[in-house]
Design a protein around this motif. Sequence first.
Motif, PDB file in Angstrom:
ATOM      1  N   LYS A  20      47.618  34.456  46.982  1.00 43.90           N
ATOM      2  CA  LYS A  20      46.512  33.630  46.502  1.00 43.90           C
ATOM      3  C   LYS A  20      46.341  33.694  44.981  1.00 43.90           C
ATOM      4  O   LYS A  20      45.545  32.979  44.407  1.00 43.90           O
ATOM      5  CB  LYS A  20      45.215  34.063  47.185  1.00 43.90           C
ATOM      6  N   LYS A  21      47.032  34.642  44.344  1.00 47.17           N
ATOM      7  CA  LYS A  21      47.010  34.826  42.888  1.00 47.17           C
ATOM      8  C   LYS A  21      45.630  35.253  42.372  1.00 47.17           C
ATOM      9  O   LYS A  21      45.307  35.043  41.210  1.00 47.17           O
ATOM     10  CB  LYS A  21      47.511  33.579  42.175  1.00 47.17           C
ATOM     11  N   LEU A  22      44.829  35.858  43.234  1.00 42.04           N
ATOM     12  CA  LEU A  22      43.505  36.324  42.825  1.00 42.04           C
ATOM     13  C   LEU A  22      43.606  37.578  41.954  1.00 42.04           C
ATOM     14  O   LEU A  22      42.846  37.739  41.008  1.00 42.04           O
ATOM     15  CB  LEU A  22      42.632  36.605  44.051  1.00 42.04           C
ATOM     16  N   GLY A  23      44.535  38.470  42.277  1.00 45.33           N
ATOM     17  CA  GLY A  23      44.668  39.713  41.525  1.00 45.33           C
ATOM     18  C   GLY A  23      44.839  39.501  40.035  1.00 45.33           C
ATOM     19  O   GLY A  23      44.272  40.214  39.218  1.00 45.33           O
ATOM     20  N   ARG A  24      45.614  38.499  39.663  1.00 44.12           N
ATOM     21  CA  ARG A  24      45.845  38.243  38.236  1.00 44.12           C
ATOM     22  C   ARG A  24      44.571  37.793  37.538  1.00 44.12           C
ATOM     23  O   ARG A  24      44.410  38.012  36.349  1.00 44.12           O
ATOM     24  CB  ARG A  24      46.975  37.245  38.033  1.00 44.12           C
ATOM     25  N   THR A  25      43.637  37.158  38.274  1.00 38.56           N
ATOM     26  CA  THR A  25      42.402  36.688  37.649  1.00 38.56           C
ATOM     27  C   THR A  25      41.447  37.831  37.328  1.00 38.56           C
ATOM     28  O   THR A  25      40.541  37.656  36.522  1.00 38.56           O
ATOM     29  CB  THR A  25      41.669  35.648  38.528  1.00 38.56           C
ATOM     30  N   ILE A  26      41.644  38.995  37.963  1.00 37.60           N
ATOM     31  CA  ILE A  26      40.790  40.156  37.676  1.00 37.60           C
ATOM     32  C   ILE A  26      41.571  41.249  36.963  1.00 37.60           C
ATOM     33  O   ILE A  26      41.152  42.395  36.905  1.00 37.60           O
ATOM     34  CB  ILE A  26      40.108  40.697  38.955  1.00 37.60           C
TER      35      ILE A  26
END
Length: 126
Positions: A20-26
């Motif tokens: 989902k590529k959420l990790g990179r946003t945080i």
Amino acid sequence: MIIRQRQEQVVITGEVVHGKKLGRTIGFPTANIEAVHSYMPGVYSAYVYRAGVQHKAVMNIGTRPTIADGSHETIEVHLLDFAGDLYGEQLDVEVVEFLRSEQKFDGLDALLHQLQRDAFLARKHL
């Protein structure tokens, strides 16, 4: 994905797939390895072997209850002190130490705070 035991260590081998590529946003990007066979859910310190080079890592195996519906198990590995694109690469992940059980947090800030503590603990074990 292949899970095998090597001299008392569990090694997970698999191709890095898109998540989902959420990790990179945080600020905590992860290499996602689709889980075919399950290992005990939780957070672990680990070594990742990529093109013959060893990297320290922290890994989550589970359903990501803070950000997902809990129906799909994944393996997510954050390589410590690494920046780069891993999509399509084959990684060997050597499980070193169980750090904690997977849990649900009250939001992304609380999750990020715990991820930072997990990374600190992983470094101590590696």
